[in-house]
Design an enzyme around this catalytic site. Structure first.
Site, PDB file in Angstrom:
ATOM      1  N   GLU A 269      -3.676 -98.515  -6.434  1.00  0.00           N
ATOM      2  CA  GLU A 269      -3.349 -99.806  -5.827  1.00  0.00           C
ATOM      3  C   GLU A 269      -4.085 -99.935  -4.514  1.00  0.00           C
ATOM      4  O   GLU A 269      -3.988 -99.037  -3.673  1.00  0.00           O
ATOM      5  CB  GLU A 269      -1.867 -99.863  -5.416  1.00  0.00           C
ATOM      6  CG  GLU A 269      -0.889-100.356  -6.399  1.00  0.00           C
ATOM      7  CD  GLU A 269       0.514-100.342  -5.784  1.00  0.00           C
ATOM      8  OE1 GLU A 269       0.814-101.205  -4.940  1.00  0.00           O
ATOM      9  OE2 GLU A 269       1.283 -99.457  -6.166  1.00  0.00           O
ATOM     10  N   GLU A 318       2.951-113.299  -7.351  1.00  0.00           N
ATOM     11  CA  GLU A 318       4.248-113.122  -8.029  1.00  0.00           C
ATOM     12  C   GLU A 318       5.367-113.746  -7.198  1.00  0.00           C
ATOM     13  O   GLU A 318       5.690-113.248  -6.118  1.00  0.00           O
ATOM     14  CB  GLU A 318       4.527-111.624  -8.201  1.00  0.00           C
ATOM     15  CG  GLU A 318       3.576-110.911  -9.126  1.00  0.00           C
ATOM     16  CD  GLU A 318       3.819-109.408  -9.120  1.00  0.00           C
ATOM     17  OE1 GLU A 318       4.531-108.914  -9.989  1.00  0.00           O
ATOM     18  OE2 GLU A 318       3.297-108.735  -8.205  1.00  0.00           O
ATOM     19  N   LYS A 321       8.597-111.683  -5.944  1.00  0.00           N
ATOM     20  CA  LYS A 321       8.477-110.630  -4.938  1.00  0.00           C
ATOM     21  C   LYS A 321       9.162-111.124  -3.656  1.00  0.00           C
ATOM     22  O   LYS A 321       9.398-112.324  -3.504  1.00  0.00           O
ATOM     23  CB  LYS A 321       6.990-110.359  -4.651  1.00  0.00           C
ATOM     24  CG  LYS A 321       6.306-109.505  -5.725  1.00  0.00           C
ATOM     25  CD  LYS A 321       6.681-108.054  -5.531  1.00  0.00           C
ATOM     26  CE  LYS A 321       6.023-107.106  -6.513  1.00  0.00           C
ATOM     27  NZ  LYS A 321       4.677-106.729  -6.130  1.00  0.00           N
ATOM     28  N   GLU A 326       4.048-110.371   0.466  1.00  0.00           N
ATOM     29  CA  GLU A 326       4.242-109.717  -0.833  1.00  0.00           C
ATOM     30  C   GLU A 326       3.981-110.650  -2.021  1.00  0.00           C
ATOM     31  O   GLU A 326       3.604-110.196  -3.099  1.00  0.00           O
ATOM     32  CB  GLU A 326       5.669-109.159  -0.954  1.00  0.00           C
ATOM     33  CG  GLU A 326       5.956-107.978  -0.043  1.00  0.00           C
ATOM     34  CD  GLU A 326       5.063-106.786  -0.331  1.00  0.00           C
ATOM     35  OE1 GLU A 326       4.918-106.433  -1.506  1.00  0.00           O
ATOM     36  OE2 GLU A 326       4.495-106.227   0.621  1.00  0.00           O
TER      37      GLU A 326
END
Ligand SMILES: *[C@@H]1O[C@H](CO)[C@@H](O)[C@H](O)[C@H]1NC(C)=O
Ligand SMILES: *[C@@H]1O[C@H](CO)[C@@H](O)[C@H](O)[C@H]1NC(C)=O
Length: 345
Positions: A269, A318, A321, A326
């Site tokens: 990541e 997303e 999140k 985030e």
């Protein structure tokens, strides 16, 4: 990919480069770039469309944080290599029951293994340090023997993913000072030794963004985006021009200090948010991710020319999140339009 002659040229150039402390761009061998496919959103595309998007962008690898049948179905015959995560909530049962591990492998791996290219099983995500940490290594062993029973042990590597923030990597700059926190070290040391001994990479998440946000007055902007021409950190014979390399090399050093000689790593990541907080702009995210992709084939100063397999975090924004940055690490919006242009060729 390489003939012997090329390999020699590459290593001679690497030696010259390290003597002169300069960067000589030389194409490296097979370099694998993947992208993390997080699914914490209620507006994300269908997995079959997501897989098509990976293919159309020439993305050869995917990290999936936990098993998802629709994604596994969509990956069939796609030739996309998969890093599949074991959720932390499953660690305890997989560590304590060999039959649970067998069942897990049967259900999510063996059932698809003819047509899905599994490459890694990531047993736990940032489980070390933490309540589940002591289950990581036993769960890795049980998953490994379940893969062996299924005849898949040579194809699929079993590892775990760890963060590189202060809770794990207490000391990181200069890299020679790299040291794991005592809190993480208890469980991480046997994992690192086990992986090093078996030639399996440790999976690490590397977020210069988070280090930067934590200390913006000391970490210069020209040190973040792989575009600095000046040495920012000089560490003995090694010169560093970006924070990413510093963090990765600090992991190698910290591993050696606990007996993990010659450990390899995969960056499972790394990314930069495009909105939602300090330093988060589309331009920064584009520059970080594009330059990351272009950079990792060169390796880091302590592993020069050893191409670093890297997974960009992440494919889509997303909306489930936590609020703030985030939600904005995606390179694509949920409608599959790019947040900013990226080139993966
Ligand atoms: C580490 O790698 C070097 C160079 O390939 C090798 O000579 C050495 O034996 C390795 N050490 C261990 C402990 O595997
Ligand atoms: C490096 O990239 C960042 C982000 O795009 C930019 O702000 C900065 O000016 C660039 N620095 C150099 C030296 O080009």
């Amino acid at each position: 990919m390489f003939s012997m002659g090329n390999r020699n040229i590459v290593s001679i150039a690497a030696i010259i480069a390290s003597i002169l402390g300069v960067f000589i761009p030389i194409p490296t061998g097979a370099q694998l770039i993947g992208v993390c496919y997080g699914m914490a959103g209620n507006n994300l595309p269908h997995p079959s469309d997501a897989v098509k998007l990976y293919q159309s962008k020439n993305l050869k690898a995917m990290r999936l944080f936990h098993p998802n049948r629709a994604v596994l179905e969509a990956l069939k015959d796609s030739n996309i290599q998969l890093m599949l995560g074991v959720p932390n909530t499953d660690l305890r049962s997989l560590a304590t029951s060999r039959s649970a591990a067998k069942h897990w492998v049967q259900k999510y791996v063996k059932a698809y293994s003819q047509r899905v290219s599994f490459k890694y099983i990531a047993v736990g995500d940032r489980a070390i340090p933490g309540d589940q940490a002591r289950y990581v290594l036993p769960a890795m062993r049980n998953i490994h023997s379940a893969l062996s029973s299924a005849g898949l042990q040579d194809r699929i590597k079993v590892s775990t993913s760890v963060a590189t923030g202060r809770e794990v990597l207490e000391q990181y700059s200069p890299p020679s000072s790299g040291r794991f926190s005592s809190h993480a070290s208890t469980q991480l040391t046997p994992v690192v030794r086990f992986l090093a001994k078996n030639g399996v990479p440790l999976l690490i998440s590397v977020f210069p963004y988070r280090r930067y946000v934590g200390d913006p007055n000391h970490i210069g902007v020209d040190y973040l985006f792989f575009n600095s021409s000046r040495t920012v950190v000089k560490d003995g014979q090694y010169s560093y021009q970006n924070l990413f390399d510093v963090i990765v090399d600090a992991v190698y050093v910290a591993s050696e200090k606990v007996g993990g000689t010659n450990l390899t790593v995969v960056v499972s990541e790394s990314g930069w948010p495009s909105a939602g907080g300090f330093g988060a702009t589309k331009e920064h995210a584009r520059a970080y991710n594009q330059n990351l992709v272009n950079h990792v084939g060169q390796g880091t100063p302590r592993r020069l020319w050893k191409s670093l397999e890297t997974y960009v975090f992440e494919m889509f924004n997303e909306n489930h999140k936590p609020r703030g940055t985030e939600q904005h690490f995606g390179m694509f919006y949920p409608n599959m339009q790019p947040v900013y242009p990226m080139n993966f060729n």
